[in-house]
Design an enzyme around this catalytic site. Structure first.
Site, PDB file in Angstrom:
ATOM      1  N   HIS A 186       0.879  -1.174   0.000  1.00  0.00           N
ATOM      2  CA  HIS A 186       0.000   0.000   0.000  1.00  0.00           C
ATOM      3  C   HIS A 186       0.917   1.225   0.000  1.00  0.00           C
ATOM      4  O   HIS A 186       1.436   1.632   1.033  1.00  0.00           O
ATOM      5  CB  HIS A 186      -0.881  -0.071   1.252  1.00  0.00           C
ATOM      6  CG  HIS A 186      -1.756   1.114   1.497  1.00  0.00           C
ATOM      7  ND1 HIS A 186      -3.095   1.138   1.151  1.00  0.00           N
ATOM      8  CD2 HIS A 186      -1.512   2.320   2.070  1.00  0.00           C
ATOM      9  CE1 HIS A 186      -3.624   2.303   1.499  1.00  0.00           C
ATOM     10  NE2 HIS A 186      -2.678   3.040   2.064  1.00  0.00           N
ATOM     11  N   CYS A 198      -3.293   9.989   4.736  1.00  0.00           N
ATOM     12  CA  CYS A 198      -3.770   9.752   6.101  1.00  0.00           C
ATOM     13  C   CYS A 198      -3.802  11.072   6.859  1.00  0.00           C
ATOM     14  O   CYS A 198      -2.790  11.745   6.984  1.00  0.00           O
ATOM     15  CB  CYS A 198      -2.850   8.758   6.824  1.00  0.00           C
ATOM     16  SG  CYS A 198      -3.315   8.474   8.551  1.00  0.00           S
TER      17      CYS A 198
HETATM   18  P1  HMG Z   1     -11.992   7.435  20.557  1.00  0.00           P
HETATM   19  O1  HMG Z   1     -12.370   8.855  20.681  1.00  0.00           O
HETATM   20  O2  HMG Z   1     -10.776   6.957  21.305  1.00  0.00           O
HETATM   21  O3  HMG Z   1     -13.225   6.504  20.940  1.00  0.00           O
HETATM   22  O4  HMG Z   1     -11.847   7.113  19.022  1.00  0.00           O
HETATM   23  P2  HMG Z   1     -13.655   5.899  22.324  1.00  0.00           P
HETATM   24  O5  HMG Z   1     -13.515   4.426  22.272  1.00  0.00           O
HETATM   25  O6  HMG Z   1     -12.989   6.644  23.462  1.00  0.00           O
HETATM   26  O7  HMG Z   1     -15.206   6.269  22.343  1.00  0.00           O
HETATM   27  C1  HMG Z   1     -15.646   7.650  22.384  1.00  0.00           C
HETATM   28  C2  HMG Z   1     -17.004   7.773  21.730  1.00  0.00           C
HETATM   29  O8  HMG Z   1     -16.891   7.509  20.336  1.00  0.00           O
HETATM   30  C3  HMG Z   1     -18.036   6.791  22.254  1.00  0.00           C
HETATM   31  O9  HMG Z   1     -19.290   7.434  22.182  1.00  0.00           O
HETATM   32  C4  HMG Z   1     -18.009   5.674  21.226  1.00  0.00           C
HETATM   33  O10 HMG Z   1     -19.237   4.955  21.125  1.00  0.00           O
HETATM   34  C5  HMG Z   1     -17.770   6.451  19.946  1.00  0.00           C
HETATM   35  P3  HMG Z   1     -20.031   7.959  23.527  1.00  0.00           P
HETATM   36  O11 HMG Z   1     -20.167   6.739  24.391  1.00  0.00           O
HETATM   37  O12 HMG Z   1     -19.073   8.967  24.106  1.00  0.00           O
HETATM   38  O13 HMG Z   1     -21.301   8.511  22.987  1.00  0.00           O
HETATM   39  N1  HMG Z   1     -17.096   5.618  18.969  1.00  0.00           N
HETATM   40  C6  HMG Z   1     -17.466   5.517  17.677  1.00  0.00           C
HETATM   41  N2  HMG Z   1     -18.460   6.093  16.980  1.00  0.00           N
HETATM   42  C7  HMG Z   1     -18.566   5.751  15.677  1.00  0.00           C
HETATM   43  N3  HMG Z   1     -17.749   4.852  15.059  1.00  0.00           N
HETATM   44  C8  HMG Z   1     -16.750   4.274  15.747  1.00  0.00           C
HETATM   45  C9  HMG Z   1     -16.583   4.601  17.096  1.00  0.00           C
HETATM   46  N4  HMG Z   1     -15.687   4.200  18.029  1.00  0.00           N
HETATM   47  C10 HMG Z   1     -16.023   4.818  19.152  1.00  0.00           C
HETATM   48  N5  HMG Z   1     -15.947   3.400  15.122  1.00  0.00           N
HETATM   49  C11 HMG Z   1     -11.502   5.732  17.095  1.00  0.00           C
HETATM   50  C12 HMG Z   1     -11.317   5.866  18.583  1.00  0.00           C
HETATM   51  C13 HMG Z   1     -10.742   4.530  16.660  1.00  0.00           C
HETATM   52  C14 HMG Z   1     -12.972   5.558  16.809  1.00  0.00           C
HETATM   53  C15 HMG Z   1     -10.988   7.039  16.416  1.00  0.00           C
HETATM   54  O14 HMG Z   1      -9.665   7.255  16.833  1.00  0.00           O
HETATM   55  C16 HMG Z   1     -11.031   6.962  14.933  1.00  0.00           C
HETATM   56  O15 HMG Z   1     -12.095   6.933  14.335  1.00  0.00           O
HETATM   57  N6  HMG Z   1      -9.844   6.937  14.260  1.00  0.00           N
HETATM   58  C17 HMG Z   1      -9.768   6.756  12.836  1.00  0.00           C
HETATM   59  C18 HMG Z   1      -8.805   7.703  12.217  1.00  0.00           C
HETATM   60  C19 HMG Z   1      -8.728   7.411  10.744  1.00  0.00           C
HETATM   61  O16 HMG Z   1      -9.700   7.129  10.071  1.00  0.00           O
HETATM   62  N7  HMG Z   1      -7.499   7.506  10.187  1.00  0.00           N
HETATM   63  C20 HMG Z   1      -7.277   7.315   8.795  1.00  0.00           C
HETATM   64  C21 HMG Z   1      -7.386   5.877   8.385  1.00  0.00           C
HETATM   65  S1  HMG Z   1      -5.882   4.979   8.623  1.00  0.00           S
HETATM   66  C22 HMG Z   1      -4.962   5.313   7.187  1.00  0.00           C
HETATM   67  O17 HMG Z   1      -5.303   6.142   6.408  1.00  0.00           O
HETATM   68  C23 HMG Z   1      -3.749   4.463   6.905  1.00  0.00           C
HETATM   69  C24 HMG Z   1      -4.012   3.409   5.811  1.00  0.00           C
HETATM   70  O18 HMG Z   1      -4.381   4.021   4.597  1.00  0.00           O
HETATM   71  C25 HMG Z   1      -2.764   2.548   5.591  1.00  0.00           C
HETATM   72  C26 HMG Z   1      -1.495   3.344   5.325  1.00  0.00           C
HETATM   73  O19 HMG Z   1      -1.488   4.309   4.528  1.00  0.00           O
HETATM   74  O20 HMG Z   1      -0.475   2.918   5.931  1.00  0.00           O
HETATM   75  C27 HMG Z   1      -5.126   2.439   6.217  1.00  0.00           C
HETATM   76 MG    MG Z   2      -3.034   4.892   3.181  1.00  0.00          MG
END
Ligand code: HMG
Ligand code: MG
Length: 306
Positions: free
Chosen positions: A213, A246
């Site tokens: 990737h 990202c």
């Molecule tokens: P957090 O704030 O630590 O979540 O986020 P939490 O577990 O502390 O929960 C807080 C609140 O969020 C709770 O709600 C949960 O229910 C809710 P409350 O009880 O307060 O009402 N919650 C969610 N709601 C919707 N969907 C969920 C979810 N999880 C918890 N899934 C979390 C932790 C992982 C969700 C957050 O950090 C996050 O969404 N991160 C994603 C960031 C992202 O998308 N980054 C880019 C993708 S990775 C990338 O691009 C790399 C890749 O391409 C490979 C490469 O290039 O190497 C893949």
């Molecule tokens: Mg990527």
């Protein structure tokens, strides 16, 4: 024996399109759901059969992915097309399964700092949660891929040992993940690193289990793709137009552009089942309909007179 014949270069490659997810997630413009569906339709028309369409991440973290539930519900059923979506935790899995997603991508970082910045958890906590997610997802009949981000260097911590990356890959495979994608998240890899990683990963796990990737941050994407191909890699990720990156990795630019990679693969005589003209048309649509900047070099050449 010629160089090409002596290498492990494959006769066919699976192109894994990440444009609607990795591409759009880093765009400031919020793309309406209908437009995302039209983008995906064009990717299918071009012949792509693995398309990462969205992410069940927290909408506050990545607003562009907030409509993943509705998007997955509305995807057209097409024979031979697999739609993929990212699932960062159990809450994400709940949403994915409720929406009917059948092909899921798990996330893990090879560095502690990127893990905390990207998904707000330590690497060990992510590994434990991924195990629970994988068990439940497999029981529900889903197919899994697992990303190892910053596998070739971390923008916060610098060097990342290959052994650590391979251990994460092995752990994913033990959980029942079908394929591990080694991510050059911010385009930091060097060609010799790609060669070593591809050689060791393919020897250890086999070509079907490994994808590369690549991000084209420093213009090395195609070099890395060719290096990986020479080692026998048969799945490569790319995003149409080369859009994206990202949001939680400073300097992360777009993925290697699908049309740039496809042009190279066509010239090497490597089959993909994907049509270059269809990808260029999709990029042109992204530019003309959504107003996105298209970094792809091949695109600039192809539309020079349009
Ligand atoms: P957090 O704030 O630590 O979540 O986020 P939490 O577990 O502390 O929960 C807080 C609140 O969020 C709770 O709600 C949960 O229910 C809710 P409350 O009880 O307060 O009402 N919650 C969610 N709601 C919707 N969907 C969920 C979810 N999880 C918890 N899934 C979390 C932790 C992982 C969700 C957050 O950090 C996050 O969404 N991160 C994603 C960031 C992202 O998308 N980054 C880019 C993708 S990775 C990338 O691009 C790399 C890749 O391409 C490979 C490469 O290039 O190497 C893949
Ligand atoms: Mg990527």
């Amino acid at each position: 024996m010629s160089g090409a014949a002596a290498s492990r270069r494959p006769g066919a490659v699976r192109l894994f399109e990440v444009g609607p997810r990795d591409g759009l997630q880093n765009e400031a413009l919020l793309v309406p759901l209908e437009q995302k569906l039209r983008f995906i339709e064009q990717l299918i028309a071009a012949g792509l059969s693995d398309i990462e369409v969205g992410a069940f991440v927290h909408p506050k973290w990545v607003p562009q992915m907030a409509d993943a539930d509705e998007l997955v519900r509305r995807l057209p059923a097409r024979e031979g097309v697999r739609y993929w979506a990212l699932v960062p935790n159990e809450r994400g899995l709940d949403r994915a399964l409720a929406a009917g997603a059948a092909h899921l991508g798990l996330l893990a970082s090879a560095s502690e700092t990127h893990s905390r910045k990207n998904i707000n958890r330590s690497v060990d906590r992510v590994r434990a949660e991924n195990r629970r997610v994988a068990t439940r997802a497999l029981a529900a009949g889903a197919t899994l891929r697992g990303y190892v981000s910053v596998a070739f260097g971390c923008p916060y911590e610098g060097e990342v040992p290959l052994d650590r990356v391979l251990r994460l890959a092995e752990e994913y495979l033990e959980m029942g993940v079908a394929q591990v994608a080694l991510g050059d998240t911010t385009g930091m890899a060097e060609p010799d690193q790609i060669r070593r990683a591809a050689g060791r990963a393919l020897d250890a796990f086999g070509a079907e289990r490994i994808a590369f990737h690549l991000h084209d941050t420093r213009g090395t994407g195609l070099v890395h793709a060719l290096t990986a191909l020479e080692e026998g890699v048969t799945t490569l990720d790319a995003s149409t137009g080369g859009i994206g990156g990202c949001p939680y990795a400073p300097g992360a630019a777009g993925n290697l552009a699908t049309e740039d990679l496809l042009y190279l693969l066509d010239r090497l005589g490597i089959g993909t089942g994907v049509g270059l003209e269809g990808i260029v048309a999709a990029s042109q649509w992204l530019r003309d309909e959504l107003g996105l900047a298209i970094p792809s070099r091949y695109f600039r050449f192809a539309i020079a007179d349009r």
